[in-house]
Scaffold this active site. Sequence first.
Site, PDB file in Angstrom:
ATOM      1  N   GLU A   1      43.853  40.497  29.450  1.00  0.00           N
ATOM      2  CA  GLU A   1      44.047  40.308  30.969  1.00  0.00           C
ATOM      3  C   GLU A   1      44.555  39.063  31.043  1.00  0.00           C
ATOM      4  O   GLU A   1      43.534  38.533  31.150  1.00  0.00           O
ATOM      5  CB  GLU A   1      43.117  40.738  31.955  1.00  0.00           C
ATOM      6  CG  GLU A   1      42.879  40.880  33.025  1.00  0.00           C
ATOM      7  CD  GLU A   1      42.167  41.351  34.341  1.00  0.00           C
ATOM      8  OE1 GLU A   1      42.294  41.483  35.610  1.00  0.00           O
ATOM      9  OE2 GLU A   1      41.185  42.382  33.843  1.00  0.00           O
TER      10      GLU A   1
ATOM     11  N   ASP B   1      40.917  36.296  44.437  1.00  0.00           N
ATOM     12  CA  ASP B   1      39.783  35.505  43.859  1.00  0.00           C
ATOM     13  C   ASP B   1      38.925  34.496  44.814  1.00  0.00           C
ATOM     14  O   ASP B   1      39.449  33.932  45.194  1.00  0.00           O
ATOM     15  CB  ASP B   1      40.984  35.024  42.934  1.00  0.00           C
ATOM     16  CG  ASP B   1      41.933  35.702  42.394  1.00  0.00           C
ATOM     17  OD1 ASP B   1      41.292  36.794  41.239  1.00  0.00           O
ATOM     18  OD2 ASP B   1      43.473  35.368  42.053  1.00  0.00           O
TER      19      ASP B   1
ATOM     20  N   TYR C   1      41.081  50.368  37.096  1.00  0.00           N
ATOM     21  CA  TYR C   1      40.549  49.408  36.910  1.00  0.00           C
ATOM     22  C   TYR C   1      38.813  49.589  38.448  1.00  0.00           C
ATOM     23  O   TYR C   1      39.672  49.340  39.556  1.00  0.00           O
ATOM     24  CB  TYR C   1      40.882  47.988  37.416  1.00  0.00           C
ATOM     25  CG  TYR C   1      40.737  45.841  37.948  1.00  0.00           C
ATOM     26  CD1 TYR C   1      39.571  46.363  38.315  1.00  0.00           C
ATOM     27  CD2 TYR C   1      40.653  45.847  36.587  1.00  0.00           C
ATOM     28  CE1 TYR C   1      38.711  44.881  38.003  1.00  0.00           C
ATOM     29  CE2 TYR C   1      40.526  44.315  35.839  1.00  0.00           C
ATOM     30  CZ  TYR C   1      39.379  44.048  37.332  1.00  0.00           C
ATOM     31  OH  TYR C   1      38.461  42.929  37.637  1.00  0.00           O
TER      32      TYR C   1
END
Length: 263
Positions: free
Chosen positions: A49, A60, A175
């Site tokens: 990834e 993030d 995911y």
Amino acid sequence: MTRIDTKFAQLAEQGTKAFVAYIMAGDPDTERSLELMRGLPGAGVDVIELGLPFTDPMADGATIQLAGQRALDAGMTLEKTLQMVRAFRSEDDTTPIVLMGYYNPIYSRGVDKFLVDAKEAGIDGLIVVDLPPEEDAELCIPAQKAGLNFIRLATPTTDDDRLPKVLQNTSGFVYYVSITGITGAAAAQATDVGPEVARIKAKTDLPVIVGFGIRTPDTSRDIASVADGCVVGSAIVSEMASGKPVSEVLDFVKSLSDGAHSA
């Protein structure tokens, strides 16, 4: 079938869980970043990834935000990220690569041009965290028509009403974000993740890979045991940020992949 589809078919046939490693393109510089990327398959990584650095990475945590900033400061761009993929592909034509990032750089390049260039460079799938299913016509559907998987994130807050929408045009794998919050913020718990993975798998035939909050070989094993595999990002990025030689970072990655593969 993409390289992602082929890889998961192989793992299923072997009865092995997947280990996915996240790294930031260009962190701390292009040379070391590419050295790390090239070493990942030998360290047991099934899918790479690759983070696309962006100035406003809202999903993030601090670790990956700082990695993106280091990469940008070192001159990394979308074009240079694609060049990095091409360099990797000159030696490895089988390991799947998923580009993970935000829509702004792709939009700025132009969707059609980006998809042609990404496919040509050797990218197999996309995770674009700020494009919800309501915007599928923008990038998701064109990407799939271009032969790229479009991988969607499901989270602890994705309820049964929302889940079908999330899964609708997803391909490659799902995911599952193990925690509520940003990357690197908390530890994933298999007891919490297991029921959620089962809930998702009841609605899709796609593999479900779990990420966020996995930092040790034991957690890698525990999470992979209740899913089709796991993703580690912040812990690997932290090792690079510490200034360790790439060989030592790859040893750490190998310990994580061994954990997942032992599940």
